[in-house]
Enzyme design. Structure first.
Site, PDB file in Angstrom:
ATOM      1  N   HIS A 186       5.498   5.983  11.352  1.00  0.00           N
ATOM      2  CA  HIS A 186       4.941   5.907   9.997  1.00  0.00           C
ATOM      3  C   HIS A 186       4.088   7.169   9.819  1.00  0.00           C
ATOM      4  CE1 HIS A 186       3.639   4.296   6.317  1.00  0.00           C
ATOM      5  NE2 HIS A 186       3.173   3.123   6.684  1.00  0.00           N
TER       6      HIS A 186
ATOM      7  N   ARG B 200      11.331   3.562   2.927  1.00  0.00           N
ATOM      8  CA  ARG B 200      10.844   2.629   3.956  1.00  0.00           C
ATOM      9  C   ARG B 200      12.024   1.756   4.338  1.00  0.00           C
ATOM     10  NH1 ARG B 200       5.579  -1.038   4.638  1.00  0.00           N
ATOM     11  NH2 ARG B 200       4.823   1.045   5.096  1.00  0.00           N
TER      12      ARG B 200
ATOM     13  N   ARG C 246       0.791  -1.224   0.000  1.00  0.00           N
ATOM     14  CA  ARG C 246       0.000   0.000   0.000  1.00  0.00           C
ATOM     15  C   ARG C 246       0.825   1.276   0.000  1.00  0.00           C
ATOM     16  NH1 ARG C 246      -3.181  -3.623   1.815  1.00  0.00           N
ATOM     17  NH2 ARG C 246      -1.255  -4.380   2.706  1.00  0.00           N
ATOM     18  N   THR C 247       1.782   1.344   0.908  1.00  0.00           N
ATOM     19  CA  THR C 247       2.529   2.597   1.024  1.00  0.00           C
ATOM     20  C   THR C 247       3.302   2.828  -0.270  1.00  0.00           C
ATOM     21  OG1 THR C 247       2.677   2.142   3.377  1.00  0.00           O
ATOM     22  CG2 THR C 247       4.076   3.903   2.538  1.00  0.00           C
TER      23      THR C 247
ATOM     24  N   LYS D 139      27.927  -4.393  -3.163  1.00  0.00           N
ATOM     25  CA  LYS D 139      29.389  -4.301  -3.301  1.00  0.00           C
ATOM     26  C   LYS D 139      30.016  -3.712  -2.046  1.00  0.00           C
ATOM     27  CE  LYS D 139      28.805  -3.114  -8.170  1.00  0.00           C
ATOM     28  NZ  LYS D 139      28.894  -1.962  -9.078  1.00  0.00           N
TER      29      LYS D 139
HETATM   30  C1  NCD Z   1       1.512  -0.911   8.169  1.00  0.00           C
HETATM   31  C2  NCD Z   1       3.013  -0.848   8.225  1.00  0.00           C
HETATM   32  O1  NCD Z   1       3.706  -1.313   7.329  1.00  0.00           O
HETATM   33  O2  NCD Z   1       3.459  -0.296   9.210  1.00  0.00           O
HETATM   34  N1  NCD Z   1       0.980  -0.998   6.896  1.00  0.00           N
HETATM   35  C3  NCD Z   1       0.959   0.089   6.089  1.00  0.00           C
HETATM   36  O3  NCD Z   1       1.933   0.766   5.866  1.00  0.00           O
HETATM   37  N2  NCD Z   1      -0.239   0.388   5.564  1.00  0.00           N
HETATM   38  C4  NCD Z   1       0.923  -1.833   9.154  1.00  0.00           C
HETATM   39  C5  NCD Z   1       1.401  -3.239   9.221  1.00  0.00           C
HETATM   40  O4  NCD Z   1       2.328  -3.658   8.553  1.00  0.00           O
HETATM   41  O5  NCD Z   1       0.787  -3.969  10.010  1.00  0.00           O
END
Ligand code: NCD
Length: 365
Positions: A179, A146, A96-97, A125
């Site tokens: 997040h 991320r 999703r993100t 490397k």
């Molecule tokens: C969450 C995450 O990755 O922190 N999902 C997200 O980004 N929508 C929640 C999760 O992984 O449970």
């Protein structure tokens, strides 16, 4: 090396003078470092957002959502940042993100490149992660990250802000820590859901599940200081209770909260139920933390126990915390919440590049 690609060389560990001191500071003391000319430059922590910003970004998300519905509106949006490029560095799993940021970039016309696996970059490397990121900064105008490590996005922004080419960094999830963009879309979803009953102020929200390691709950909790008279019900099994740092924050900002392990009793009391997944990937003791805790699952039969206006949210992915039958109930808003993420992230990118006035203007023209 058997089958699986491993590093050819050990990753290089660079020493950045001043980083450890910076990282150890209180978030409140660090916020200015990630702003420029009274605007947020990097998006690293949810403590960066105040009420004005939250209201503004929700309004901008609404405008974008309306504009994107029409052919001429979406064409106008696509022209806004057609001269910019973004990089998605997503080295921790994401659906999703990743997709919502990618599509947010597409909505505004940005070109996007991505790395989703360090085995395909020069990190294999032995290049340090910080050098890899500086390399991305040479090619793009925005970096979205991320990462498994809590402070990685922050460190990237800190390094880049001291370089000749500081490009904005957005934290798309930093290990079990934060997040912030999920918290923004959660706020947008709550405000939209309660638009007809006075918005989020004065509401009661239950957060359920793994409150200890769920970064979405942590980031959303910080934002509650911006709303009046919110009460949080922190519903979890004993071993997944929210950490002390969040409780200290809630106390400091006089945000009412109630910790409980009684899911059933909490259901009729609240205006929103924010379900979360047990974050097994962060288990310190896999055997002790293997249970699923079905007494904290939202089942179809619970639909009769919640208030008629109560919304059921989840950052997703879901496992067994919400029965699929619940999806059909209009109070289950997690799929809309997911889509809200795309509008909110589009708004955030538009804000970062300072084109939001143009968006409001098109809408009122
Ligand atoms: C969450 C995450 O990755 O922190 N999902 C997200 O980004 N929508 C929640 C999760 O992984 O449970």
């Amino acid at each position: 090396m058997e089958g699986q690609m491993t590093h050819f060389s050990e990753p290089t560990v660079q020493n950045y003078a001043g980083w450890d001191e910076f990282y150890a500071k209180d978030v409140d003391e660090k916020i200015d470092f990630f702003s420029k000319e009274n605007r947020l430059f990097d998006i690293i922590f949810s403590q960066q957002f105040d009420r004005n910003f939250l209201d503004y970004i929700c309004r901008l998300s609404n405008s974008i959502r309306l504009l994107a519905k029409t052919k001429s509106g979406s064409r106008k949006l696509r022209r806004l940042l057609a001269h910019k490029r973004a990089m998605l560095y997503f080295v921790q799993p994401s659906t999703r993100t990743f997709l919502s940021f990618l599509n947010a970039c597409h909505i505004l016309g940005l070109k996007v490149s991505d790395i989703r696996d360090t085995s395909t970059s020069s990190e294999i490397k032995g290049e340090s992660q910080e050098d890899s990121i500086r390399t991305f900064a040479s090619y793009v105008d925005l970096i979205i990250i991320r990462h498994l490590e809590a402070g990685f996005s922050e460190k990237t922004a800190w390094v880049l802000n001291q370089s000749e080419r500081p490009v904005p960094v957005i934290n798309g999830g930093s290990g079990p820590d934060q997040h912030p963009t999920q918290a923004l879309l959660d706020i947008y979803t709550l405000e939209r859901s309660f638009a007809h009953i006075g918005g989020l102020d004065g509401k009661k929200i239950a957060m359920v599940g793994d409150l200890k390691r769920g970064r979405t709950v942590r980031s959303l909790s910080y934002l509650m200081k911006n709303y009046k008279d919110v009460t949080l019900y922190l519903v979890s099994p004993e071993i997944f209770k929210i950490k002390e740092d969040i409780k200290t924050f809630l106390n400091k900002h006089e945000i009412q909260f109630i910790e409980t392990d009684d899911f059933r009793q909490t259901l009729p009391l609240v205006d929103a139920i924010y379900m979360t997944r047990i974050q097994k990937e962060y288990a310190e003791d896999a055997t002790a933390e293997a249970d699923d805790y079905p007494e904290f699952f939202f089942k179809q039969e619970h639909l009769t126990e919640i208030q008629p206006h109560c919304v059921i949210m989840h950052p997703l992915p879901r496992r067994y915390e919400i029965e699929v039958e619940v999806d059909k109930d209009p109070r289950a808003v997690y799929w809309r919440q997911e889509r809200n993420g795309m509008w909110m992230r589009t708004a955030l990118i538009a804000y970062i590049f300072g084109v939001e006035k143009k968006i409001f203007k098109v809408l009122t023209a």
